[in-house]
Design a protein around this motif. Structure first.
Motif, PDB file in Angstrom:
ATOM      1  N   SER A   1       4.438  -1.439   6.146  1.00  0.00           N
ATOM      2  CA  SER A   1       4.211  -2.686   6.927  1.00  0.00           C
ATOM      3  C   SER A   1       3.464  -2.429   7.995  1.00  0.00           C
ATOM      4  N   ASP A   2       2.256  -2.914   8.398  1.00  0.00           N
ATOM      5  CA  ASP A   2       1.510  -2.801   9.692  1.00  0.00           C
ATOM      6  C   ASP A   2       1.662  -3.889  10.525  1.00  0.00           C
ATOM      7  N   SER A   3       2.626  -4.756  10.021  1.00  0.00           N
ATOM      8  CA  SER A   3       2.889  -6.075  11.002  1.00  0.00           C
ATOM      9  C   SER A   3       4.455  -6.223  11.183  1.00  0.00           C
ATOM     10  N   ARG A   4       5.137  -5.222  10.481  1.00  0.00           N
ATOM     11  CA  ARG A   4       6.636  -5.166  10.866  1.00  0.00           C
ATOM     12  C   ARG A   4       7.022  -3.564  11.142  1.00  0.00           C
ATOM     13  N   ARG A   5       7.288  -3.290  12.251  1.00  0.00           N
ATOM     14  CA  ARG A   5       7.188  -1.970  12.472  1.00  0.00           C
ATOM     15  C   ARG A   5       8.398  -1.285  11.890  1.00  0.00           C
ATOM     16  N   GLY A   6       8.259  -0.155  11.230  1.00  0.00           N
ATOM     17  CA  GLY A   6       9.151   0.498  10.721  1.00  0.00           C
ATOM     18  C   GLY A   6       9.665  -0.057   9.156  1.00  0.00           C
ATOM     19  N   HIS A   7       9.054  -1.006   8.603  1.00  0.00           N
ATOM     20  CA  HIS A   7       9.427  -1.562   7.310  1.00  0.00           C
ATOM     21  C   HIS A   7       8.585  -0.756   6.141  1.00  0.00           C
ATOM     22  N   VAL A   8       9.537  -0.204   5.154  1.00  0.00           N
ATOM     23  CA  VAL A   8       8.696   0.580   4.379  1.00  0.00           C
ATOM     24  C   VAL A   8       9.248   0.266   3.013  1.00  0.00           C
ATOM     25  N   TRP A   9       8.519   0.271   1.849  1.00  0.00           N
ATOM     26  CA  TRP A   9       8.961   0.056   0.357  1.00  0.00           C
ATOM     27  C   TRP A   9       8.554   1.514  -0.154  1.00  0.00           C
ATOM     28  N   PRO A  10       9.595   2.125  -1.132  1.00  0.00           N
ATOM     29  CA  PRO A  10      10.732   1.369  -1.593  1.00  0.00           C
ATOM     30  C   PRO A  10      11.761   1.409  -0.420  1.00  0.00           C
ATOM     31  N   GLY A  11      11.729   2.107   0.816  1.00  0.00           N
ATOM     32  CA  GLY A  11      12.862   2.196   1.844  1.00  0.00           C
ATOM     33  C   GLY A  11      13.984   3.066   1.322  1.00  0.00           C
ATOM     34  N   SER A  12      14.963   3.539   2.183  1.00  0.00           N
ATOM     35  CA  SER A  12      16.087   4.229   1.951  1.00  0.00           C
ATOM     36  C   SER A  12      15.948   5.601   1.565  1.00  0.00           C
ATOM     37  N   ASN A  13      15.002   6.175   2.150  1.00  0.00           N
ATOM     38  CA  ASN A  13      14.267   7.840   2.010  1.00  0.00           C
ATOM     39  C   ASN A  13      14.237   7.894   0.409  1.00  0.00           C
ATOM     40  N   ARG A  14      13.516   6.699  -0.185  1.00  0.00           N
ATOM     41  CA  ARG A  14      13.255   6.990  -1.618  1.00  0.00           C
ATOM     42  C   ARG A  14      11.441   6.856  -1.711  1.00  0.00           C
ATOM     43  N   VAL A  15      10.847   7.282  -2.776  1.00  0.00           N
ATOM     44  CA  VAL A  15       9.423   7.087  -2.823  1.00  0.00           C
ATOM     45  C   VAL A  15       9.012   6.492  -4.313  1.00  0.00           C
TER      46      VAL A  15
ATOM     47  N   TYR B   1      -3.223  14.320   1.391  1.00  0.00           N
ATOM     48  CA  TYR B   1      -2.615  12.971   1.316  1.00  0.00           C
ATOM     49  C   TYR B   1      -3.803  11.885   1.068  1.00  0.00           C
ATOM     50  N   TRP B   2      -3.405  10.664   0.819  1.00  0.00           N
ATOM     51  CA  TRP B   2      -4.467   9.693   0.800  1.00  0.00           C
ATOM     52  C   TRP B   2      -3.761   8.449   1.631  1.00  0.00           C
ATOM     53  N   GLY B   3      -4.637   7.653   2.068  1.00  0.00           N
ATOM     54  CA  GLY B   3      -4.450   6.441   2.785  1.00  0.00           C
ATOM     55  C   GLY B   3      -3.846   6.929   4.110  1.00  0.00           C
ATOM     56  N   VAL B   4      -2.698   6.208   4.630  1.00  0.00           N
ATOM     57  CA  VAL B   4      -2.009   6.638   5.747  1.00  0.00           C
ATOM     58  C   VAL B   4      -1.009   7.913   5.737  1.00  0.00           C
ATOM     59  N   GLY B   5      -0.964   8.626   4.616  1.00  0.00           N
ATOM     60  CA  GLY B   5      -0.189   9.625   4.184  1.00  0.00           C
ATOM     61  C   GLY B   5       1.458   9.629   4.289  1.00  0.00           C
ATOM     62  N   TYR B   6       1.890  10.861   4.464  1.00  0.00           N
ATOM     63  CA  TYR B   6       3.254  11.009   4.718  1.00  0.00           C
ATOM     64  C   TYR B   6       3.600  10.348   6.079  1.00  0.00           C
ATOM     65  N   LYS B   7       4.769   9.340   5.664  1.00  0.00           N
ATOM     66  CA  LYS B   7       5.368   8.664   6.954  1.00  0.00           C
ATOM     67  C   LYS B   7       4.467   7.695   7.852  1.00  0.00           C
ATOM     68  N   ASN B   8       3.307   7.558   7.386  1.00  0.00           N
ATOM     69  CA  ASN B   8       2.328   6.721   8.103  1.00  0.00           C
ATOM     70  C   ASN B   8       1.763   7.394   8.989  1.00  0.00           C
ATOM     71  N   ARG B   9       1.608   8.544   9.024  1.00  0.00           N
ATOM     72  CA  ARG B   9       1.047   9.378  10.242  1.00  0.00           C
ATOM     73  C   ARG B   9      -0.209   9.201  10.414  1.00  0.00           C
ATOM     74  N   ASN B  10      -1.060   8.831   9.540  1.00  0.00           N
ATOM     75  CA  ASN B  10      -2.444   8.903   9.695  1.00  0.00           C
ATOM     76  C   ASN B  10      -3.140   7.306   9.735  1.00  0.00           C
ATOM     77  N   ARG B  11      -4.411   7.319   9.969  1.00  0.00           N
ATOM     78  CA  ARG B  11      -4.954   6.029  10.087  1.00  0.00           C
ATOM     79  C   ARG B  11      -6.142   6.103   8.861  1.00  0.00           C
ATOM     80  N   CYS B  12      -6.256   4.785   8.321  1.00  0.00           N
ATOM     81  CA  CYS B  12      -7.242   4.823   7.374  1.00  0.00           C
ATOM     82  C   CYS B  12      -8.276   3.594   7.607  1.00  0.00           C
ATOM     83  N   SER B  13      -9.262   3.559   6.820  1.00  0.00           N
ATOM     84  CA  SER B  13     -10.387   2.507   6.979  1.00  0.00           C
ATOM     85  C   SER B  13     -10.081   1.507   5.698  1.00  0.00           C
ATOM     86  N   SER B  14      -9.661   1.878   4.627  1.00  0.00           N
ATOM     87  CA  SER B  14      -9.322   0.809   3.552  1.00  0.00           C
ATOM     88  C   SER B  14      -8.336   1.031   2.543  1.00  0.00           C
TER      89      SER B  14
END
Length: 126
Positions: free
Chosen positions: A48-62, A96-109
């Protein structure tokens, strides 16, 4: 006095119900579609770019992409919320693709609005 209170409460019911139904923070869904063309296993998380720290699927799963088929991931989210995908080759966080591992990068699309819709098939090429 009690009757006045009851009448006021009855008159307010339609406004309360209408406000609840029109609440923009109400639950919604988005259907993500991924296809990995990479020869190795690819992991995916949605952030989530709107809710800080909210991740799917969460609980250290992918979510796991381990073949060349299109995988569908349905998530519940808040209407209008911006959600970005991060995908990476398992055990290689620098590939990686998109924001990559643990949301570490930025992306445009790589971000989508939670609006009850479906993404196009997101193809992850080597």
């Amino acid at each position: 006095m009690f009757l006045r209170f009851v009448r006021a409460a009855i008159l307010l019911v339609p406004f309360v119900i209408g406000a609840t139904l029109a609440n923009p923070a109400s639950a919604q869904t988005i259907k993500w579609q991924f296809q990995s063309n990479h020869p190795n296993v690819v992991n995916v998380e949605l952030y989530s770019d709107s809710r800080r720290g909210h991740v799917w699927p969460g609980s250290n799963r992918v979510y796991v992409l381990d073949d060349y088929s299109t995988k569908t991931i349905n998530i519940s989210c808040r209407y209008g919320e911006t959600i970005c995908y991060g995908a990476w080759v398992r055990n290689r966080n620098n590939s990686y693709w998109g924001v990559g591992y643990k949301n570490r990068n930025r992306c445009s699309s790589c971000c989508y609005q939670c609006d009850g819709g479906t993404t196009n098939v997101i193809v992850l090429n080597p």
